[in-house]
Write an enzyme that holds these catalytic residues in place. Structure first.
Site, PDB file in Angstrom:
ATOM      1  N   GLY A 124      63.616  12.911  64.636  1.00 31.69           N
ATOM      2  CA  GLY A 124      62.845  11.949  65.507  1.00 31.69           C
ATOM      3  C   GLY A 124      63.562  11.085  66.286  1.00 31.69           C
ATOM      4  O   GLY A 124      63.024  10.357  66.967  1.00 31.69           O
TER       5      GLY A 124
ATOM      6  N   ASN B 210      67.179  11.269  78.598  1.00 34.61           N
ATOM      7  CA  ASN B 210      65.948  11.037  78.995  1.00 34.61           C
ATOM      8  C   ASN B 210      66.033   9.040  77.849  1.00 34.61           C
ATOM      9  O   ASN B 210      66.274   9.197  77.018  1.00 34.61           O
ATOM     10  CB  ASN B 210      64.998  11.230  77.679  1.00 34.61           C
ATOM     11  CG  ASN B 210      63.638  11.345  77.769  1.00 34.61           C
ATOM     12  OD1 ASN B 210      63.463   9.944  77.866  1.00 34.61           O
ATOM     13  ND2 ASN B 210      63.097  11.835  76.860  1.00 34.61           N
ATOM     14  N   PRO B 211      65.837   8.323  79.233  1.00 33.45           N
ATOM     15  CA  PRO B 211      66.513   7.088  78.599  1.00 33.45           C
ATOM     16  C   PRO B 211      65.293   6.306  77.986  1.00 33.45           C
ATOM     17  O   PRO B 211      65.431   5.633  77.105  1.00 33.45           O
ATOM     18  CB  PRO B 211      66.835   6.480  80.229  1.00 33.45           C
ATOM     19  CG  PRO B 211      66.329   7.178  81.193  1.00 33.45           C
ATOM     20  CD  PRO B 211      65.859   9.179  80.849  1.00 33.45           C
TER      21      PRO B 211
ATOM     22  N   GLN C 265      66.067   5.346  69.998  1.00 32.86           N
ATOM     23  CA  GLN C 265      67.154   6.151  68.952  1.00 32.86           C
ATOM     24  C   GLN C 265      68.481   4.137  68.636  1.00 32.86           C
ATOM     25  O   GLN C 265      68.643   3.601  67.448  1.00 32.86           O
ATOM     26  CB  GLN C 265      68.331   6.860  69.724  1.00 32.86           C
ATOM     27  CG  GLN C 265      67.759   8.605  69.344  1.00 32.86           C
ATOM     28  CD  GLN C 265      67.623   8.556  68.021  1.00 32.86           C
ATOM     29  OE1 GLN C 265      67.926   8.465  67.666  1.00 32.86           O
ATOM     30  NE2 GLN C 265      66.111   8.677  67.917  1.00 32.86           N
TER      31      GLN C 265
ATOM     32  N   GLU D  79      73.486   7.626  66.126  1.00 30.82           N
ATOM     33  CA  GLU D  79      74.088   6.151  65.669  1.00 30.82           C
ATOM     34  C   GLU D  79      74.780   5.446  66.192  1.00 30.82           C
ATOM     35  O   GLU D  79      75.008   4.542  65.639  1.00 30.82           O
ATOM     36  CB  GLU D  79      75.013   7.661  64.663  1.00 30.82           C
ATOM     37  CG  GLU D  79      73.939   7.994  63.544  1.00 30.82           C
ATOM     38  CD  GLU D  79      75.442   9.191  63.457  1.00 30.82           C
ATOM     39  OE1 GLU D  79      75.484   9.808  62.027  1.00 30.82           O
ATOM     40  OE2 GLU D  79      75.523  10.327  64.255  1.00 30.82           O
TER      41      GLU D  79
END
Ligand code: MOS
Length: 748
Positions: A470, A635-636, A642, A709
């Site tokens: 994802g 990829n902004p 994330q 993370e």
């Protein structure tokens, strides 16, 4: 390379498949004569099974068989064969292999039926009696029995050696703090629950459609446990509906589906329920005793951090919990300790920023407390203690742009307007508080392979066994490959999550963009070299004497740099050379030399605003600004997602998330979404995500640090610190719920 796609915001290439339901998840694959398995959970947390009576279950129409430990199959005997690629030291749990009960809700039987409904009905009728033994599930009760793990988990550093004279530095300084912070167990709760559809291929081969972060990990585990040849086991995890770490290890559903399939020579699907998701691994509950001292100028003089973390009786799960406290700020005296305490639970499992999310949370709350004690703005306090080197390993950083993160986020947040004193900001009936924290997470590259195939119609196939959980892996790999060969993204097809594809490790540790991205880049380099060779050989080629450095791949052509007319089309070059396809192979290696000389981390600064209803204790997180420096941002758009996800989980950590065990029974009591609270839309206010420009050629071959993370690290502390600023109340026991806030006295 002409960067037409890399660095640009691109929507997920698989987005349409997902929203139209065409992307198939593990439980959605069908097979002829598919059987369905349901697990029967243990009612006790520790002891042994005295008897199992399956007669009533077997009487249900459609039930084919009930498996228990009594009919354990021909499986491996030694622990090493049960240990998957990311297993911690110890004896992995073996489903249905023993009468021994190691944790509540442990599977004790598997009911297999022609329909899922029959299996579920029958599972409720399996009568199990137990000989119960005393269990221990409360970490607070086990602190005195905590121990330093005798065997280290691979990839997890031990605490560094103490430096300086901590006790002296603590005693001597005017401002100090010693406090204990607690974080409860949390469960990952991805949207997609664990499932395995094991397809019996009929010729000794199995295909497993499995929800996992590591198809290669599941394959080697299944092959080792059942003594199968790897080539006879294919694992597919093409789409993964979230995982957050719990999908790193193979789960009981995979084992049980294969066991039943081999025994019955039929295809079998085993899915876990939401409730059963609470038996698969968790972020361990942790207790942190932190001591800090600083001089009158706010210079940090001593740091101690003693962390105690839960693990299971059978494995020593480990994560990097405390080392962050010796790394994030400059201090000459540091002493860190990390101990485990055994509980009668399943083994904890890595959960988004394992160790950092918990350890940095405690440290960043303590830093806020010390800054307040010293009367210094918490951002200014952090700046005064900025670490220019990794003092744990005495290494320079490949790059560290935390100061730029502070500046960008503080500016966007308007931190200047913050009143220093708690309870100094109020709007309407609500107290307003502003808090901040820093975060860090390792930048890693792992051994990974990729294959790229260019066809004469100028279409490109990119393949690696790595998963996309994802995070956007499909999309960034398409961007990288498209740019490398000068093709539109539509020309690129990415295939992931399949052991038939080139080997890659589990998708975890935020390393996949750097690792698979490098492997794909190198595979494309391979193709570029081959293509140029073909182009040079063409009669009258404008590239006859060109070297790779002299040419650009753009618009489906190879042309001389700065002279787009002097070139040839990719397809033309291939047709002239009479090749149908060009295959490129690429591999990423862990940057061992770099790691010996440098430390490399993604860094972040996160600022939060809360509004607190003083009478009701209700906290709303109205605004978060997070600035992240993580090397090159491929990829902004997917990168931003994330960070958003990490911050939302951080809000959950601060205010909601807690797995509650009834210690009298040793059982989790809130194993559903009604009782285990994750943030919903109404819990999340505005989130602004900023990426700080960072060019770091050392961190990984493609300059990427990874982003999966870092977003959660520090987020909960920023919220907790904002609550303190709003209310003058310091709640050190997470999550900060209404009852705790109302029952805590103001310290300021
Ligand atoms: Mo991550 S917790 O390594 O999926």
């Amino acid at each position: 390379m002409t960067a037409r796609h890399v660095g640009q915001a691109r929507s997920r290439v698989e987005g349409r498949l997902k929203v139209t339901g065409q992307a198939r998840y593990a439980a959605e694959y069908d097979a002829p004569d598919l059987l369905h398995g349901c697990l029967v959970p243990s009612r006790i947390a520790r002891g042994r099974i005295a008897s199992i009576d399956a007669a009533a279950a077997l009487a249900i129409a459609g039930v084919v068989r009930v498996f228990t430990h009594a009919d354990r199959g021909d499986v491996a005997r030694f622990d090493f064969r049960w240990r998957d690629m990311v297993a911690p030291p110890g004896s992995p749990f073996r489903p249905l292999q023993s009468h021994e009960i190691q944790f509540a809700d442990q599977p004790v039987a598997l009911v297999v039926a022609e329909t899922w409904e029959a299996a579920r009905d029958a599972a409720a009728l399996v009568e199990v009696t137990y000989e119960q033994a005393a269990h221990r599930t409360d970490l607070h009760q086990e602190v005195d029995n905590a121990y330093r793990p005798p065997r280290k988990r691979f990839g997890v550093p031990r605490p560094p050696k103490p430096r300086g004279d901590v006790d002296k530095a603590f005693a001597a300084e005017p401002f100090k703090l010693r406090a204990r912070y607690g974080l409860p167990p949390q469960h990952h709760n991805p949207m997609e629950m664990f499932a395995t559809t094991c397809v019996w291929e009929g010729d000794g081969r199995l295909t497993l459609y499995d929800k996992t972060q590591g198809a290669t990990n599941v394959r080697s585990y299944i092959a080792k446990v059942f003594g199968l040849k790897k080539k006879n086991v294919r694992v597919v995890s093409a789409y993964v509906g979230g995982a957050f770490g719990v999908g790193l290890r193979p789960q009981a559903n995979a084992f049980c589906a294969v066991m039943a399939s081999l025994a019955l020579k039929r295809s079998v699907r085993v899915c876990l329920s939401r409730r059963e998701m609470f038996t698969t691994g968790y972020r361990p509950d942790t207790l942190h005793t932190i001591g800090l001292s600083c001089d009158s100028q706010g210079r940090l003089r001593s740091v101690t951090h003693d962390g105690v973390a839960a693990t299971s009786r059978h494995e020593d799960y480990q994560e990097n919990l405390v080392n962050w406290s010796g790394l994030l700020y400059r201090s000459d005296s540091v002493r860190l300790d990390y101990r485990l305490a055994k509980l009668d639970t399943c083994t904890p499992c890595d959960m988004r920023a394992p160790g950092a999310a918990s350890g940095v949370n405690a440290l960043e709350c303590a830093i806020d407390e010390l800054a307040f004690a010293a009367g210094i703005d918490p951002l200014e306090f952090r700046r005064r203690n900025y670490a220019e080197r990794d003092a744990n390993d005495d290494k320079p950083f490949t790059s560290k742009s935390l100061e730029a993160c502070y500046a960008a986020a503080a500016d966007a947040f308007d931190w200047r307007r913050r009143g220093l004193a708690p309870r100094s900001m109020r709007e309407g009936g609500e107290l307003v508080g502003w808090g901040m924290a820093s975060g860090a997470w390792d930048a890693m590259t792992m051994l990974s392979n990729a294959r790229v195939i260019l066809k004469a119609d100028a279409s490109l196939l990119v393949e690696t066994a790595a998963s996309d959980i994802g995070t956007g892996t499909y999309t960034i790999l398409a961007q990288i490959a498209a740019d490398a060969l000068g093709l539109p993204m539509e020309a690129v097809t990415v295939r992931l999550g399949d052991t038939d594809l080139p080997w890659a490790p589990v998708e975890g540790g935020s390393w996949t963009a750097a690792s698979s991205g490098t492997a794909v880049t190198r595979a494309c380099d391979d193709i570029r070299a081959t293509l140029l060779r073909h182009a040079r050989r063409m009669t009258g080629s404008p590239l006859a004497d060109a070297k790779l450095d002299d040419v650009v791949f753009d618009g489906g052509r190879i042309a001389r740099r700065g002279e787009p007319a002097r070139g040839v089309g990719l397809g033309e070059a291939m047709r002239t050379a009479q090749v149908e396809r060009i295959e490129g192979k690429g591999r990423a290696w862990p940057p061992v030399l770099r790691m010996m000389k440098y430390a490399s981390y993604a860094q972040s600064a996160v600022f939060a605003e809360v509004r607190v209803d003083e009478e009701l204790g209700v906290v709303r997180v109205t605004r978060v600004v997070c600035a992240t420096a993580a090397g090159r941002i491929l990829n902004p758009k997917t990168a931003r997602s994330q960070i958003l996800g990490g911050i939302v989980m951080g809000i959950g950590m601060a205010l909601h998330e807690e797995t509650v065990t009834d210690h009298r029974l040793g059982r989790v009591v809130n194993h559903n979404f009604a009782d285990y609270h994750v943030p919903a839309n109404a819990d999340v206010g505005d989130i602004e995500v900023i990426f700080v420009d960072e060019h770091d050629a050392k961190t990984s071959p493609i300059g990427v640090k990874g982003l999966g993370e870092i977003g959660i690290v520090g987020a909960a502390a920023a919220v907790a610190n904002a609550i303190f600023h709003a209310t003058g109340k310091r709640v050190r026991d997470f999550p900060i719920t209404i009852d705790k806030l109302l029952n805590t006295a103001e310290v300021a």
